[in-house]
Scaffold this active site. Structure first.
Site, short mmCIF file in Angstrom:
data_model
loop_
_atom_site.label_atom_id
_atom_site.label_comp_id
_atom_site.label_asym_id
_atom_site.label_seq_id
_atom_site.Cartn_x
_atom_site.Cartn_y
_atom_site.Cartn_z
N ASP A 124 0.82 -1.20 0.05
CA ASP A 124 0.14 0.09 -0.05
C ASP A 124 0.86 1.24 0.02
O ASP A 124 0.47 2.07 -0.37
CB ASP A 124 -1.07 0.00 1.24
CG ASP A 124 -1.96 -1.09 1.04
OD1 ASP A 124 -1.85 -2.31 1.23
OD2 ASP A 124 -3.10 -0.55 0.66
N ASN B 229 1.75 -3.11 4.02
CA ASN B 229 0.79 -3.90 3.56
C ASN B 229 -0.11 -4.41 4.48
O ASN B 229 0.11 -4.24 5.50
CB ASN B 229 1.36 -5.02 2.79
CG ASN B 229 0.77 -5.42 1.66
OD1 ASN B 229 -0.06 -5.01 0.76
ND2 ASN B 229 0.61 -6.70 1.78
N LYS B 230 -0.94 -5.25 3.98
CA LYS B 230 -2.04 -5.76 4.89
C LYS B 230 -1.72 -6.33 6.01
O LYS B 230 -0.54 -7.00 5.99
CB LYS B 230 -2.94 -6.63 3.98
CG LYS B 230 -4.06 -7.56 4.71
CD LYS B 230 -5.01 -6.27 5.19
CE LYS B 230 -5.77 -5.32 3.97
NZ LYS B 230 -6.25 -4.30 4.64
C1 LIG Z 1 -1.95 -4.29 -5.37
S1 LIG Z 1 -2.84 -4.04 -4.04
C2 LIG Z 1 -1.43 -4.07 -2.75
C3 LIG Z 1 -2.23 -3.86 -1.46
O1 LIG Z 1 -3.11 -2.61 -1.79
C4 LIG Z 1 -2.79 -4.87 -0.91
O2 LIG Z 1 -2.02 -6.09 -0.68
C5 LIG Z 1 -3.62 -4.53 0.34
O3 LIG Z 1 -2.89 -4.51 1.36
C6 LIG Z 1 -4.88 -4.15 0.04
O4 LIG Z 1 -5.69 -3.83 1.27
P1 LIG Z 1 -7.37 -3.32 1.44
O5 LIG Z 1 -7.55 -3.01 2.62
O6 LIG Z 1 -7.83 -4.64 0.70
O7 LIG Z 1 -7.30 -2.15 0.15
#
Ligand SMILES: CSC[C@@H](O)[C@@H](O)C(=O)COP(=O)(O)O
Length: 357
Positions: free
Chosen positions: A241, A251-252
């Site tokens: 992110d 990231n997540k």
């Molecule tokens: C190509 S997307 C990369 C990240 O955005 C993805 O791994 C992620 O963490 C998404 O989180 P989200 O909360 O579903 O928007």
């Protein structure tokens, strides 16, 4: 991405409105929504009908277009941008796309803005698709030697959350190398972390891999370390992110634990990241605003019962509070490399990448 033999992007223009795939309905229903106003786009981003860093960026750009259709003076555009910016704090693509749209729109005469805005948003969307295609090819070069080293079995790749075509305009980031390898005839198998609490892995990554015919297995978030210890993971690829100047990867939530386990087991840990996801202004991950989401996402789970009905079930005691940080930061020292559209770089090579942009 093809769904039932029809090609889709995850966001596109339809006359004077914008179409999105409602990701909150997947995997049980494929539903397309039509958005007419920037308020509707704000709702779509906040409620995660559209989500994933690159798609959030493109959605914000289209949100600016929708705002522009109503009124295109500077104050209105600044106001629309502020509303879109407030929807989700962590993915840097949102701010990046809004800043780019504002800069380009405000440089135009007022009467041209509404018309040209569509082309500006489409350019952001098209660039995302091209970047992801390049990421796919660069990542393929990492998978190829693993396939050669293990000709009798599939290359096992673990991924977390959804960084596939649904998280982008098309093509995906972390899944792009996997699709490229599969399409090139390499045998790949994906371990899909379910990604509690919102289950983007179980609901979205599994769904799109199945659509594309890529062999995969959904695992609980806690299974990855065990599989790594037993030689069942050849590499990890995740999205991001936001990546900071020093190569810290946000990231997540849960990504950090996978990186720790991969490091302990000497398994390569890569993040696939288009350059708009790199925050050149931020020195290190500690400065990133981590989105705190509703505790109900932890307290409840949603799924389909055996009769095909959607159910929302509470899974924690009524007396227990819950906490829901949506992202974490993996320190650069745990990252083997960043797969960008410009090639693969180590965190230490990021200054050279910045200089080349
Ligand atoms: C190509 S997307 C990369 C990240 O955005 C993805 O791994 C992620 O963490 C998404 O989180 P989200 O909360 O579903 O928007």
């Amino acid at each position: 991405m093809k769904i039932n033999h029809q090609h889709y992007r995850s966001i596109w223009r339809d006359a004077q409105s914008v179409r999105i795939i409602d990701q909150t309905r997947l995997p049980f229903a494929f539903a397309v929504e039509r958005l007419h106003t920037h308020e509707q786009m704000c709702h779509a981003i906040r409620s995660m009908q559209v989500r994933g860093a690159p798609l959030i960026g493109a959605a914000a750009a289209y949100g600016m277009v929708l705002g522009c259709q109503q009124q295109a003076d500077e104050q209105t555009l600044q106001n629309v941008a502020a509303q879109l910016l407030a929807t989700r704090p962590t993915a840097v693509n949102l701010a990046w796309a809004l800043q780019r749209m504002l800069q380009q729109l405000l440089a135009l005469p007022l009467e041209q803005r509404a018309q040209v805005a569509w082309a500006l948003a489409l350019a952001i969307a098209d660039e995302d698709v091209a970047q992801n295609q390049a990421i796919g090819q660069h990542g393929l070069a990492l998978i190829q030697p693993l396939a050669t080293a293990h000709p009798q079995r599939a290359v096992n790749i673990l991924t977390h959350c959804n960084a596939g075509w649904l998280a982008t305009v098309d093509g995906g980031t972390a899944l792009a190398p996997i699709y490229a390898a599969h399409d090139a005839g390499l045998s790949v198998h994906v371990w899909v972390d379910e990604t509690r609490p919102r289950n983007q892995g179980a609901s979205l990554t599994a769904w799109e891999l199945a659509q594309h015919g890529v062999p995969h297995t959904v695992i609980s978030d806690n299974a990855g370390g065990h599989l790594m210890q037993h030689g069942q993971v050849d590499m990890v690829i995740v999205g991001a992110d936001r990546v900071t100047r020093n190569g810290d990867v946000c990231n997540k939530i849960g990504t950090y634990l996978k990186a720790l386990a991969a490091h302990d087991q000497h398994i390569p840990f890569y993040t696939a990241v288009p350059t708009p996801t790199i925050d050149w202004q931020l020195a290190e991950g500690a400065g990133i605003a981590i989105e705190m989401r509703d505790a109900d996402e932890v307290a409840y789970m949603q799924g389909q019962d055996d009769q095909g009905q959607l159910q929302r079930l509470r899974v924690i005691p009524h007396e227990s509070p819950a906490l829901n940080p949506a992202f974490d930061v993996t320190p650069a020292r745990l990252v083997s490399g960043l797969i960008t559209e410009r090639g693969i770089v180590t965190p230490q090579q990021l200054p050279t990448l910045e200089a080349s942009l």
